[in-house]
Scaffold this active site. Structure first.
Site, PDB file in Angstrom:
ATOM      1  N   ASP A 164       1.264 -34.728  16.795  1.00  0.00           N
ATOM      2  CA  ASP A 164       1.955 -35.649  17.103  1.00  0.00           C
ATOM      3  C   ASP A 164       3.355 -34.957  17.400  1.00  0.00           C
ATOM      4  O   ASP A 164       3.397 -33.795  17.452  1.00  0.00           O
ATOM      5  CB  ASP A 164       2.069 -36.686  15.850  1.00  0.00           C
ATOM      6  CG  ASP A 164       2.180 -35.899  14.682  1.00  0.00           C
ATOM      7  OD1 ASP A 164       2.315 -34.701  14.444  1.00  0.00           O
ATOM      8  OD2 ASP A 164       2.115 -36.554  13.412  1.00  0.00           O
ATOM      9  N   ASP A 180       1.981 -42.942   2.417  1.00  0.00           N
ATOM     10  CA  ASP A 180       1.381 -43.957   2.624  1.00  0.00           C
ATOM     11  C   ASP A 180      -0.098 -44.039   3.376  1.00  0.00           C
ATOM     12  O   ASP A 180      -0.549 -45.055   3.693  1.00  0.00           O
ATOM     13  CB  ASP A 180       2.268 -44.921   3.698  1.00  0.00           C
ATOM     14  CG  ASP A 180       2.423 -44.369   5.005  1.00  0.00           C
ATOM     15  OD1 ASP A 180       2.020 -43.189   5.155  1.00  0.00           O
ATOM     16  OD2 ASP A 180       3.225 -44.908   5.775  1.00  0.00           O
ATOM     17  N   HIS A 238      -0.993 -42.252   5.891  1.00  0.00           N
ATOM     18  CA  HIS A 238      -1.263 -41.998   7.290  1.00  0.00           C
ATOM     19  C   HIS A 238      -1.608 -40.574   7.605  1.00  0.00           C
ATOM     20  O   HIS A 238      -1.722 -39.494   6.921  1.00  0.00           O
ATOM     21  CB  HIS A 238       0.201 -42.450   8.069  1.00  0.00           C
ATOM     22  CG  HIS A 238       1.338 -41.505   7.695  1.00  0.00           C
ATOM     23  ND1 HIS A 238       2.723 -41.507   7.607  1.00  0.00           N
ATOM     24  CD2 HIS A 238       1.226 -40.040   7.993  1.00  0.00           C
ATOM     25  CE1 HIS A 238       3.445 -40.702   7.695  1.00  0.00           C
ATOM     26  NE2 HIS A 238       2.545 -39.602   7.780  1.00  0.00           N
ATOM     27  N   GLU A 290       0.226 -44.939  11.604  1.00  0.00           N
ATOM     28  CA  GLU A 290       0.687 -45.637  10.155  1.00  0.00           C
ATOM     29  C   GLU A 290      -0.226 -46.952   9.744  1.00  0.00           C
ATOM     30  O   GLU A 290      -1.054 -47.392  10.312  1.00  0.00           O
ATOM     31  CB  GLU A 290       2.073 -46.491  10.528  1.00  0.00           C
ATOM     32  CG  GLU A 290       3.183 -45.211  10.935  1.00  0.00           C
ATOM     33  CD  GLU A 290       3.803 -44.432   9.845  1.00  0.00           C
ATOM     34  OE1 GLU A 290       3.117 -44.357   8.828  1.00  0.00           O
ATOM     35  OE2 GLU A 290       4.775 -44.019   9.745  1.00  0.00           O
TER      36      GLU A 290
HETATM   37  C1  GLP Z   1       4.498 -36.516   9.028  1.00  0.00           C
HETATM   38  C2  GLP Z   1       3.274 -36.022  10.015  1.00  0.00           C
HETATM   39  C3  GLP Z   1       1.884 -35.961   9.477  1.00  0.00           C
HETATM   40  C4  GLP Z   1       1.776 -35.191   7.956  1.00  0.00           C
HETATM   41  C5  GLP Z   1       3.082 -35.837   7.169  1.00  0.00           C
HETATM   42  C6  GLP Z   1       3.064 -35.363   5.738  1.00  0.00           C
HETATM   43  O1  GLP Z   1       4.380 -37.829   8.925  1.00  0.00           O
HETATM   44  N1  GLP Z   1       3.342 -36.778  11.072  1.00  0.00           N
HETATM   45  O2  GLP Z   1       1.031 -35.382  10.410  1.00  0.00           O
HETATM   46  O3  GLP Z   1       0.665 -35.354   7.215  1.00  0.00           O
HETATM   47  O4  GLP Z   1       4.373 -35.724   7.697  1.00  0.00           O
HETATM   48  O5  GLP Z   1       3.898 -34.247   5.612  1.00  0.00           O
HETATM   49  P1  GLP Z   1       4.152 -33.397   4.492  1.00  0.00           P
HETATM   50  O6  GLP Z   1       2.962 -32.231   4.557  1.00  0.00           O
HETATM   51  O7  GLP Z   1       5.583 -32.795   4.575  1.00  0.00           O
HETATM   52  O8  GLP Z   1       4.107 -34.147   3.284  1.00  0.00           O
END
Ligand code: GLP
Length: 274
Positions: free
Chosen positions: A72, A141, A143, A148
């Site tokens: 992403d 959440d 995702h 989402e």
């Molecule tokens: C973002 C990314 C996700 C990732 C999430 C969790 O929203 N788009 O791909 O899994 O963050 O991030 P973290 O690993 O910092 O908790």
């Protein structure tokens, strides 16, 4: 779906890095048959990227014949912005390994026609006959990438509006100021990830415990998009103890018993070192 529980962040990251390294080495990738990896950003995979870099520095693994697709990208921030995912990957991984520039694929969050950009990305993945191993994290959440709650579980790469919970959570990377967090992102779809031959999701810390409960102990549900992986043929969730806080004791015991013979880190290490 497998659940692998490791005691803390370091052992979880080591497990992930050795698993990825072993998968690449076993595939014996070549220029005309590269190993195709899907990659995440976020704080969770940082340890894995550090250990994969160590393995590269020790001569255990090469990324010369690896092709990557990041999952992403934010819309509308410059590609060299410290929080752009392109910059994140460059700083935390790609600049330290031997992957050729032309093997690295990103969604362009500044593309003039975002829908066309998303179609291009799907075609690029197809041109490599799909992704061998898609790595991912999980949002608080539930995702997956930026899919989402409420996303279609058959979705393809597209533009998504970020949920309030995600923007609040990610504001820690934007001076804790939610107004600086982009409102939109380009993201591969749940369907794009489901098409990968294998998926490995990393979940670290108590803040992911609620999501893991829904994803592992409840049914497939578009409100917790990682739960789609219950229907994937080769999906693994790798987490630390704290991320299991909301699972029942019975669930954790069950998965630990199932995985017990595979948990010896020395065995993982042996299988990677040649
Ligand atoms: C973002 C990314 C996700 C990732 C999430 C969790 O929203 N788009 O791909 O899994 O963050 O991030 P973290 O690993 O910092 O908790």
């Amino acid at each position: 779906m497998r659940l692998i529980v490791q005691k803390d962040y370091e052992t979880m990251s080591t497990w992930a890095a050795y698993y990825v390294a072993r998968a690449i080495i076993k595939a014996e990738p070549k220029q005309n048959s590269p190993f195709v990896l899907g990659l995440p950003t976020g704080s969770t995979p940082l340890g894995m990227y550090r250990i994969l870099t160590d393995l590269y520095n020790q001569g255990v693994i090469s990324f010369r014949h690896v092709v990557t697709f990041n999952m992403d990208e934010y819309v509308g921030i410059p590609s060299d912005h410290p929080q752009s995912y392109r910059r994140f990957m460059q700083d935390n991984f790609f600049s330290s390994i031997d992957i050729p520039k032309e093997n690295i694929n990103f969604l362009d969050g500044n593309a003039p026609d975002p829908d066309e950009e998303c179609r291009r990305y799907e075609q690029a993945i197809d041109s490599y006959e799909g992704i061998d191993l898609f790595l991912g994290g999980i949002g608080t959440d539930g995702h997956l990438a930026f899919n989402e709650p409420g996303s279609s579980l058959t979705s393809r790469t597209r533009v998504k509006t970020l949920a309030e919970e995600t923007r609040v959570s990610n504001s820690r990377f934007f001076d804790h100021d939610i107004s600086k967090v982009p409102q939109y992102a380009l993201t591969v779809g749940v369907g794009t990830i489901m098409d990968a031959r294998e998926v490995l999701i990393l979940a670290y810390g108590h803040s992911k415990a609620r999501a893991l409960k829904h994803v592992i102990e409840e049914g497939v549900n578009h409100m917790w998009t990682v739960s789609a992986l219950q229907q994937h043929r080769r999906a693994t969730i790798l987490c630390d103890e704290d991320a299991t806080d909301e699972l029942t004791v019975g669930t954790v015991k069950y998965f630990k018993q199932m995985e017990a013979p595979n948990l010896d880190p020395d065995k993982l290490l042996d299988s990677v070192r040649r």
